[in-house]
Design a protein around this motif. Structure first.
Motif, PDB file in Angstrom:
ATOM      1  N   UNK A 136     -13.710   8.568 -13.160  1.00 38.18           N
ATOM      2  CA  UNK A 136     -15.084   9.062 -13.050  1.00 38.18           C
ATOM      3  C   UNK A 136     -15.325   9.873 -11.794  1.00 38.18           C
ATOM      4  N   UNK A 137     -14.670   9.514 -10.694  1.00 38.92           N
ATOM      5  CA  UNK A 137     -14.912  10.171  -9.415  1.00 38.92           C
ATOM      6  C   UNK A 137     -13.570  10.596  -8.806  1.00 38.92           C
ATOM      7  N   UNK A 138     -12.896  11.547  -9.470  1.00 42.59           N
ATOM      8  CA  UNK A 138     -11.543  11.896  -9.020  1.00 42.59           C
ATOM      9  C   UNK A 138     -11.510  12.483  -7.610  1.00 42.59           C
ATOM     10  N   UNK A 139     -12.636  12.986  -7.129  1.00 40.78           N
ATOM     11  CA  UNK A 139     -12.644  13.594  -5.799  1.00 40.78           C
ATOM     12  C   UNK A 139     -13.074  12.636  -4.702  1.00 40.78           C
ATOM     13  N   UNK A 140     -13.106  11.350  -4.997  1.00 40.45           N
ATOM     14  CA  UNK A 140     -13.245  10.339  -3.942  1.00 40.45           C
ATOM     15  C   UNK A 140     -11.945   9.535  -3.945  1.00 40.45           C
ATOM     16  N   UNK A 141     -11.302   9.455  -2.765  1.00 35.48           N
ATOM     17  CA  UNK A 141      -9.954   8.876  -2.691  1.00 35.48           C
ATOM     18  C   UNK A 141      -9.939   7.576  -1.896  1.00 35.48           C
ATOM     19  N   UNK A 142      -9.150   6.637  -2.404  1.00 32.52           N
ATOM     20  CA  UNK A 142      -8.776   5.452  -1.621  1.00 32.52           C
ATOM     21  C   UNK A 142      -7.270   5.596  -1.372  1.00 32.52           C
ATOM     22  N   UNK A 143      -6.882   5.573  -0.100  1.00 33.07           N
ATOM     23  CA  UNK A 143      -5.484   5.823   0.269  1.00 33.07           C
ATOM     24  C   UNK A 143      -4.810   4.519   0.682  1.00 33.07           C
ATOM     25  N   UNK A 144      -3.633   4.261   0.130  1.00 34.53           N
ATOM     26  CA  UNK A 144      -2.816   3.129   0.575  1.00 34.53           C
ATOM     27  C   UNK A 144      -1.494   3.685   1.104  1.00 34.53           C
ATOM     28  N   UNK A 145      -0.948   3.068   2.163  1.00 38.88           N
ATOM     29  CA  UNK A 145       0.287   3.619   2.710  1.00 38.88           C
ATOM     30  C   UNK A 145       1.057   2.637   3.574  1.00 38.88           C
ATOM     31  N   UNK A 146       2.323   2.990   3.773  1.00 40.80           N
ATOM     32  CA  UNK A 146       3.265   2.162   4.548  1.00 40.80           C
ATOM     33  C   UNK A 146       4.373   3.106   5.007  1.00 40.80           C
ATOM     34  N   UNK A 147       4.933   2.868   6.200  1.00 38.16           N
ATOM     35  CA  UNK A 147       6.020   3.773   6.603  1.00 38.16           C
ATOM     36  C   UNK A 147       7.348   3.294   6.058  1.00 38.16           C
ATOM     37  N   UNK A 148       8.305   4.204   5.989  1.00 36.78           N
ATOM     38  CA  UNK A 148       9.593   3.935   5.342  1.00 36.78           C
ATOM     39  C   UNK A 148      10.709   3.767   6.375  1.00 36.78           C
ATOM     40  N   UNK A 149      10.662   4.517   7.466  1.00 41.88           N
ATOM     41  CA  UNK A 149      11.753   4.519   8.448  1.00 41.88           C
ATOM     42  C   UNK A 149      11.797   3.206   9.229  1.00 41.88           C
ATOM     43  N   UNK A 150      13.011   2.793   9.599  1.00 36.85           N
ATOM     44  CA  UNK A 150      13.219   1.536  10.335  1.00 36.85           C
ATOM     45  C   UNK A 150      14.278   1.768  11.409  1.00 36.85           C
ATOM     46  N   UNK A 151      14.246   1.000  12.489  1.00 39.45           N
ATOM     47  CA  UNK A 151      15.265   1.159  13.537  1.00 39.45           C
ATOM     48  C   UNK A 151      16.621   0.706  13.046  1.00 39.45           C
TER      49      UNK A 151
END
Ligand SMILES: [Zn+2]
Length: 724
Positions: free
Chosen positions: A342-357
């Motif tokens: 219904x509201x494609x131009x309102x975003x909820x963002x989820x994220x996590x980084x991939x790189x590790x030492x």
């Protein structure tokens, strides 16, 4: 990377009445009409049945199997694996975003003591028979990302934790570190290693060694790896020493994306690049150096847990050699979405980084495993006909460990779009940074922070999720907060989610640069192998989360929070609650030892916060609390109201930025150079430097934002009531 700072309990009053009961026949959810709350509850129940501990374990094994630092072939390979997985899971518009970034990796690093006797530091971690991964030859030697290159031989000085007050104490002892090699501990108190590097650079040190004293993360705390969660004698805490508290991301593109062909500042002008030679050490390599000193004994507070006499200086000369390969390398952010119905131009963002030492068992693969279960479940929900109303975007960031780089470049590239469309960013760096096996009956602490306006919805969501202890996550959150703060007084709901947000993870660009709301989620507990070769699958599957139930509990909490933001009729921002927290921040500033009421009055700001509080409470009473009203509202009115609520968040940005580091533009939140949270950053830093004209100017900017937002909330109320 994520800083592990003790959450401070707040003392502001609860402005929302919380129902402690389980969801009843007629559920009430902040921001939902009664009918939609019922539908939401069905969606969430179906969603929560999907995450599987067995599957989380499989993701964890795959992603932590081998070292995968930024720019390594394995990390780039994992980007492709995530993209393919997201396509399989039913996510849309899966893309690899490439950035050309100034990267830093070691060519050769060595350390030897040349006097009073010879000692060659091993700079390697021991392998253990029980843990095959600990034998991996790809686990690096000791190094710091963005260390300067060089070769220096000089006298060694012990400077405790390497904070400014430590050098003050040395000066009082008549000891200069000018041209010397300084050795410091990681913690006591904690400060970000990049702050220790800048401090040593300012003090004129020739090089800096940072070692892990067992008092902080070793045998003093409990059993060490592979028998327990703490760091053994050879463990090395790698990391970057970037000055990213001044400006994060690629040091040569401050404020704009590192797309191919991007303009770059010369290395000499890159403010976030250290000019100091630095390296980390295990305590096994630090001990011969420290125990060979013969100068004056340190004050008791400077003693660590090694069985030696800690001294400031004397007799020890060391030779440090660091040769870093610093050049442009490609970084990849993986991006995908489920387009809103219904509201494609309102975003909820989820994220996590991939790189590790190294393998990254906790940091970040615990988060990655939780995220892949989240995206799998949301993809399944879409296939089952439950597409979210708003668009959910997922990102796998690259190079977080270096300078929060991938998220920063992506945020800078899509700044305009994000400022228009982003409702909130939900970050998970480490989902399980603690040992369930040593946590006791209450389990790991649920350690979460949120912008104050989203704190009520986060607390409410925690009531719908079950913790591995069997209690609701809300009850577990309260119980572990009481345990860890050694109190028998239960925290109020307003005290649960920490509203103090420092830096050290990928939420930074969205909050501090773009003015978007952010939430950080994760479990914490005993954990002493941070950024070492032992942060791996063995640690997690034998010590950290053997059942992987914390991983899936985090997936459920992450998903319920995302779904509520994605499906709400009215976005659940609570500005009354926000104002209560701002008032607390003001009272704290007045208690700051540098604050001088003769020079600066905060009376006007208290007044403005009170007005903002009243406007926020009135709007909340008229909208969020009366779901019947929103049932009657037209889609157009709801959209107008939601746009106004999002604008409040945007209005906290000051285009001029914080004095001295203009990339950080948020008037309420920033981080100190130590990475610790910093509230009212421009104003507080002006007060702390006794720059009263600047403090008055910063107070005025804050006041103007409060006035603007109070007016906006009043207009929103008028518009809302006019719509019925
Ligand atoms: Zn991390």
């Amino acid at each position: 990377m994520k800083t592990l700072l003790a959450a401070a309990l707040l003392t502001c009053s609860a402005l929302w009445a919380a129902e402690a009961t389980e969801p009843a026949a007629t559920p009430s959810i902040l921001g939902f009409t009664a009918a939609h709350a019922e539908r939401e509850q069905r969606i969430e129940t179906a969603f929560q049945a999907l995450p599987s501990p067995q599957q989380a374990r499989a993701w964890h094994r795959e992603f932590s199997a081998r070292p995968h630092p930024a720019a390594s072939p394995r990390n780039n390979e994992l980007a492709g694996i995530i993209a393919a997985e997201w396509r399989r899971q039913g996510w849309e518009q899966v893309r690899l975003r490439r950035y050309e970034v100034l990267h830093s990796s070691p060519r050769s690093v060595s350390l030897e003591m040349t006097a009073p006797r010879h000692y060659q530091a091993g700079l390697r971690e021991d392998a253990y028979d029980v843990d095959d991964a600990s034998r991996d030859p790809d686990i690096s030697s000791a190094y710091f990302g963005y260390s300067a290159s060089g070769d220096v031989t000089a006298e060694l000085v012990y400077a405790h934790s390497g904070n400014p007050e430590d050098y003050e104490l040395l000066r009082k002892q008549g000891i200069s570190v000018q041209g010397k090699i300084v050795i410091v501990r990681y913690s006591n108190p904690y400060s970000y290693r990049g702050f220790k590097a800048l401090t040593a650079e300012r003090e004129g040190a020739a090089a800096l060694l940072i070692y892990s004293d067992p008092a902080e993360d070793g045998y003093t705390r409990g059993k060490v790896f592979p028998d327990g969660p703490w760091g053994p004698e050879s463990h090395i805490q790698r990391g970057a020493i970037t000055y990213d508290y001044i400006v994060p991301g690629d040091p040569t593109t401050p404020g704009w994306p590192s797309l191919p062909g991007a303009r770059r500042v010369p290395l000499t002008e890159a403010r976030s690049l250290p000019k100091l030679i630095a390296m980390p050490l295990s305590w096994r390599d630090a001990k011969p150096l420290l125990e060979s000193m013969d100068g004056p004994e340190v004050v008791p507070e400077w003693r660590g847990a090694l069985p030696i006499t800690y001294r400031y200086t004397g007799a020890v000369t060391v030779h440090v050699h660091v040769d870093m390969d610093t050049r442009i390398k490609p970084y990849t952010v993986v991006e995908a979405r489920i387009t809103g119905s219904e509201l494609p131009d309102e975003w909820v963002l989820v994220g996590n980084h991939r790189d590790a030492w190294a393998g990254g068992g906790v940091d970040p693969v615990s988060g990655t495993a939780s995220m892949l279960e989240l995206t799998r479940a949301l993809g399944q929900q879409k296939r089952n006909g439950h597409r979210p109303r708003r668009t959910i975007v997922a990102c796998s960031w690259d190079g977080e460990e270096y300078a929060l780089t991938g998220s920063t470049e992506w945020g800078e590239q899509f700044a305009d779009v994000l400022q228009r469309k982003l409702v909130a960013y939900l970050n998970v760096d480490e989902s399980v940074a603690g040992a369930a096996t040593t946590a006791g009956p209450e389990g790991l602490a649920f350690d979460s922070s949120a912008v104050a306006s989203l704190s009520p919805m986060l607390v409410e969501a925690s009531k719908s999720v079950r913790a591995p202890s069997g209690k609701s996550l809300y009850e577990a959150w309260r119980a572990t907060a009481m345990r860890d703060h050694k109190t028998t007084t239960p925290p109020t709901d307003a005290e649960l989610a920490d509203p103090r947000i420092g830096s050290g993870s990928d939420h930074t660009v969205f909050l501090n640069h773009l003015g978007r709301a952010v939430i950080n989620l994760g479990f914490t507990g005993d954990y002493g192998v941070y950024h070492s070769g032992y942060d791996d699958h063995y640690w997690m599957s034998h010590i950290g989360d053997p059942t992987f139930e914390y991983h899936t509990a985090l997936t459920r909490m992450w998903g319920v929070t995302a779904l509520r933001l994605a499906n709400a009729d009215i976005l659940p921002f609570d500005y009354g609650a926000n104002a209560a927290v701002l008032e607390t921040f003001l009272l704290e500033l007045e208690k700051n030892s540098h604050f001088d009421p003769q020079q600066l009055s905060l009376a006007a700001l208290h007044q403005r916060v009170a007005e903002f509080a009243a406007a926020g409470q009135a709007l909340r009473a008229a909208t969020l609390a009366t779901s019947a009203a929103s049932a009657a509202a037209s889609a157009r009115h709801l959209q107008h109201l939601n746009a106004q609520l999002l604008q409040v968040e945007s209005n906290w940005l000051d285009p001029a930025g914080i004095p001295g580091r203009p990339w950080f533009r948020h008037l309420l939140y920033s981080a100190r150079y130590t990475y610790a949270h910093l509230e009212f950053p421009g104003l507080t830093e002006a007060v702390e430097s006794s720059n009263w004209p600047l403090a008055a100017d910063q107070a005025q900017r804050l006041e103007a934002a409060l006035v603007k937002n109070t007016q906006l909330l009043r207009n929103a109320l008028t518009d809302w009531q006019g719509g019925h």
